[in-house]
Design a protein around this motif. Sequence first.
Motif, mmCIF file in Angstrom:
data_model
loop_
_atom_site.group_PDB
_atom_site.id
_atom_site.type_symbol
_atom_site.label_atom_id
_atom_site.label_comp_id
_atom_site.label_asym_id
_atom_site.label_seq_id
_atom_site.Cartn_x
_atom_site.Cartn_y
_atom_site.Cartn_z
ATOM 1 N N PHE A 118 0.827 -1.206 0.000
ATOM 2 C CA PHE A 118 0.000 0.000 0.000
ATOM 3 C C PHE A 118 0.858 1.251 0.000
ATOM 4 N N ASN A 119 1.912 1.253 0.798
ATOM 5 C CA ASN A 119 2.758 2.441 0.859
ATOM 6 C C ASN A 119 3.450 2.722 -0.478
ATOM 7 N N ASP A 120 3.638 1.668 -1.282
ATOM 8 C CA ASP A 120 4.222 1.844 -2.616
ATOM 9 C C ASP A 120 3.181 2.271 -3.651
ATOM 10 N N TYR A 141 0.170 7.283 10.584
ATOM 11 C CA TYR A 141 1.098 7.537 9.494
ATOM 12 C C TYR A 141 2.418 8.038 10.059
ATOM 13 N N GLY A 142 3.522 7.614 9.448
ATOM 14 C CA GLY A 142 4.818 8.111 9.832
ATOM 15 C C GLY A 142 5.066 9.490 9.250
ATOM 16 N N LYS A 143 6.180 10.078 9.623
ATOM 17 C CA LYS A 143 6.506 11.425 9.153
ATOM 18 C C LYS A 143 6.659 11.488 7.637
ATOM 19 N N ASN A 144 6.992 10.350 7.018
ATOM 20 C CA ASN A 144 7.126 10.324 5.558
ATOM 21 C C ASN A 144 5.797 10.055 4.861
ATOM 22 N N GLY A 145 4.724 9.949 5.619
ATOM 23 C CA GLY A 145 3.407 9.734 5.039
ATOM 24 C C GLY A 145 3.024 8.287 4.855
ATOM 25 N N PRO A 210 4.999 11.132 17.134
ATOM 26 C CA PRO A 210 5.683 10.283 16.158
ATOM 27 C C PRO A 210 4.746 9.554 15.205
ATOM 28 N N ASP A 211 3.611 9.044 15.692
ATOM 29 C CA ASP A 211 2.658 8.334 14.850
ATOM 30 C C ASP A 211 1.446 9.208 14.627
ATOM 31 N N HIS A 212 1.331 9.756 13.430
ATOM 32 C CA HIS A 212 0.268 10.694 13.132
ATOM 33 C C HIS A 212 -1.020 9.957 12.764
ATOM 34 N N ARG A 213 -2.152 10.477 13.233
ATOM 35 C CA ARG A 213 -3.432 9.936 12.816
ATOM 36 C C ARG A 213 -3.863 10.492 11.468
ATOM 37 N N TYR A 214 -3.222 11.548 11.048
ATOM 38 C CA TYR A 214 -3.584 12.201 9.801
ATOM 39 C C TYR A 214 -2.328 12.446 8.983
ATOM 40 N N LEU A 215 -2.517 12.503 7.657
ATOM 41 C CA LEU A 215 -1.365 12.677 6.783
ATOM 42 C C LEU A 215 -0.666 14.001 7.017
ATOM 43 N N THR A 216 -1.426 15.024 7.364
ATOM 44 C CA THR A 216 -0.825 16.318 7.687
ATOM 45 C C THR A 216 -1.406 16.817 8.998
#
Length: 317
Positions: A118-120, A141-145, A210-216
């Motif tokens: 999925f990330n790819d 989501y991680g910091k890289n999305g 560190p672990d975002h619930r949202y992409l931004t």
Amino acid sequence: MQWKTDGPRSIPQAFPYQGSKRALVGQILSLFPTEQVPLLVEPFAGSAAISVAARMYGRAQDIQISDVNAPLMDLWRMIIDSPDDLLDSYTKMWHEQQQGENSLVEAKAYFMLKRREFNDTKDPAILLYLLARCVKAAVRYGKNGDFNQSADNRRMGARPANMQERIHGASRLMQGAKVTSGSYEDPLVNAPREAIVYMDPPYQGTTDVPDHRYLTGLRRDVFSETLQRAVDNQVSFIVSYDVVREDNKYGEPLADDLGLLHRNVVVGVSSQATLVGRKEMSIESLYISPALVQRLGGQDKIDDLIDVEPKTQDALF
């Protein structure tokens, strides 16, 4: 009095999603100024619980949902336009995860494989599978999305027959809905005056981690500035902005100078508190724009429409 519904369990939920406002449906629908509003806009759509419910109870004619999470909106497009193709993909993955001799071990490895895929690819069908299997239906989501939530290894996700019922139910209700990907500013500020905008933005404290619930993330100052522009444009909007907890608030309230009507409303027994052995009432913090207050007939009328927070802490917890 609050708009009566058949309860959140009766409202189709296409996919599990932490933070879904299905339990808040009665309160939100009570704030619709007419029996059926011409347009309901959800610019932080997520699971689009309010839009699905509004269609189910005939409270909104047209629906417009959007979210900065593009794969999530692609998933909604598949739910609406090609639910059977989506279900075929989900069913294939659900069975593939159990093909080894030790199904739980195989399912864990399969989840990680699909997470990388999925990330790819950002394939929305894979996102549905990940949502069905991840811990507490909590997107991270991680910091890289990249999607980085782990699998709940105690379960395999919804059975295909159950998923079919959910997807088809949501698909029928959301036919004709406009689905877009992007930030919330334009759908909010430029909403027609006859529309209702409902917003469930990220809670404070959930994006600068560190672990975002949202992409931004959602900067509070920028959000406040955008709300002011919507107020100036006489947009009718409702904002769910943090919950009330035993320590009073989860985050800072929105500024008084926005002129929003602030009400804490009773939603029900907190499921999160129940999980850790406490019995607490779930209280949501709602903000209502001046234009909508006027359309509803003033503050006193609104307090008659919704279940306002009890005034004593003993009644809350």
